[in-house]
Design an enzyme around this catalytic site. Structure first.
Site, short mmCIF file in Angstrom:
data_model
loop_
_atom_site.label_atom_id
_atom_site.label_comp_id
_atom_site.label_asym_id
_atom_site.label_seq_id
_atom_site.Cartn_x
_atom_site.Cartn_y
_atom_site.Cartn_z
N SER A 74 0.79 -1.23 0.00
CA SER A 74 0.00 0.00 0.00
C SER A 74 0.82 1.28 0.00
CB SER A 74 -0.97 -0.01 1.17
OG SER A 74 -2.00 -0.94 0.93
N TYR A 180 -10.69 2.31 5.20
CA TYR A 180 -9.65 1.98 4.22
C TYR A 180 -10.20 1.04 3.16
CZ TYR A 180 -4.77 0.99 2.92
OH TYR A 180 -3.57 0.88 2.28
N SER A 181 -10.11 1.44 1.89
CA SER A 181 -10.63 0.62 0.80
C SER A 181 -9.71 0.68 -0.41
CB SER A 181 -12.03 1.09 0.41
OG SER A 181 -12.50 0.40 -0.74
#
Length: 394
Positions: A74, A180-181
């Protein structure tokens, strides 16, 4: 030896720079807690220090190369957000434009803005699965266990991931909460490609990688390859009551797309985050928008702002100094990226998982405690930190 300010392409494996035994001890403790290998780079007022601990590959003695490539998970989101904000700075898109104006084919809720995608406030379902406060889990694509191993080389199209997410109920009304996606950043990728007319990899190369000389950084799309040199990452899981360990160094990263597919080095992550924080990639007003934290968990636009004004899911320096950070978790790999607001002090690291028989909670706890030790060592001069743990970004 690599001295401060220089970067070599040969296979460094020993610590370099000023003597920092406390840093070598900290990464050895990480290995002792169950990770196969760690490589760490610290840039601060004492210069640059690089080192590694553990092994490059299970069953071998060689340490991880300190200039090795790894999957950054991420941390990809910080690159994506920076690219979107460059388009905002140029006036190509507006930060508060409805995303649907640029991506009408998905029939997104018209209240979802570009800013909400970058800050995880859109409410759009996370295609890698949602974990609700009451313990409910709503699965998305396969990402764990035997099912994940069976799909290691499957190619997902970004549009396919978005449509899967949009087939599920939204988590909340746009702009009313934070969650969070990964879907937000796949939408951001599609937005970049729509308004520029170019593939993401080309735009990333032209706007960020080439100008900064990030020769070790790759946008792999659906390629399973990772350039040499690199340490190996492993996935250990239980299947039918049996523990299994699989080498997942080669895997098709399209399952997460722009939510976490990039490959980089500790050197390149240092160069990137330092340049970003010092204003070399974005004009000051846009960088200021990036660094405005959401009150729930301190997320700005593509990074966490740890300034003491909001709780953080990752260990913050115990001494209270402000840092900007993201981390990444990707099957077999973990990545850390921390910087002071001026870009003057940075910590960048890669961790590889091995064959330790740990469940997700145990890995998260070990990861969090290790981060705390490293962050305090670098940003607080070694002051003892707490044992608060954090869950790696999915």
């Amino acid at each position: 030896m690599t001295m401060s300010g220089t970067h070599t392409d040969h296979d460094e494996t020993s610590a370099a720079g000023p003597d920092r035994p406390e840093l070598q001890k900290a990464i050895q403790e990480l290995v002792d807690s169950g990770f196969a290998g760690v490589q760490l780079r610290v840039n601060d007022q004492r210069g640059e220090w690089v080192g590694s601990a553990g092994v490059r590959k299970l069953g071998e003695a060689a340490k991880p190369p300190t200039n090795g490539r790894f999957r950054i998970g991420s941390n990809t989101k910080t690159f994506i957000a920076t690219l979107v904000l460059q388009l905002v700075a140029e006036g190509t898109i507006g930060l508060d434009d409805p995303a649907a104006d640029h991506l009408p084919e998905f029939e997104l809720d018209g209240r979802i803005t570009v800013r909400m995608l970058l800050q995880h406030t859109s409410g759009v379902f996370n295609f890698t699965g949602e974990f609700y406060e009451d313990g409910t889990i709503v699965p998305g694509i396969p990402w764990q266990g035997q099912e994940r191993v069976d799909t290691l080389f499957h190619t997902y199209q970004p549009e396919e991931l978005v449509r899967l997410a949009l087939s599920k109920p939204a988590r909340f009304e746009p702009g009313t909460d934070w969650s969070y996606s990964n879907t937000n950043y796949v939408l951001a990728r599609l937005l970049i490609e729509k308004v520029t007319g170019c593939p993401l990899a080309e735009e990333m190369q032209r706007r960020i990688l080439s100008p900064l000389g990030l020769s070790g950084t790759v946008v792999p799309d659906a390629s399973p390859e990772i350039p040499e040199p690199h340490a190996h990452g492993y996935y250990t899981y239980q299947d039918a009551g049996q523990w299994k360990t699989v080498d997942v160094t080669r895997q098709n990263p399209s399952w997460v797309s722009a939510g976490g597919d990039m490959i980089s080095t500790t050197q390149d992550l240092h160069t990137f985050i330092s340049a970003l924080m010092s204003g070399k990639l974005l004009p000051a007003p846009v960088l200021a928008e990036m660094r405005k934290p959401h009150p729930k968990l301190g997320y700005g636009l593509g990074l966490f702002v740890q300034d003491g004004t909001s709780p953080s899911p990752f260990p913050a320096p115990s001494c209270g100094v402000t840092v900007l950070t993201h981390n990444g978790g990707f099957a077999g790999y973990g990545a850390l990226m921390y910087s002071t607001p001026d870009g003057g002090t940075t910590l960048t690291a890669s961790l590889t998982t091995g064959d330790a028989k740990l469940d997700f909670a145990q890995v998260a706890e070990a990861f969090g405690q290790a981060q705390q030790r490293l962050v305090d060592e670098v940003f607080c001069g070694g002051q003892a930190g707490s044992d608060d743990s954090a869950e790696p970004a999915r």
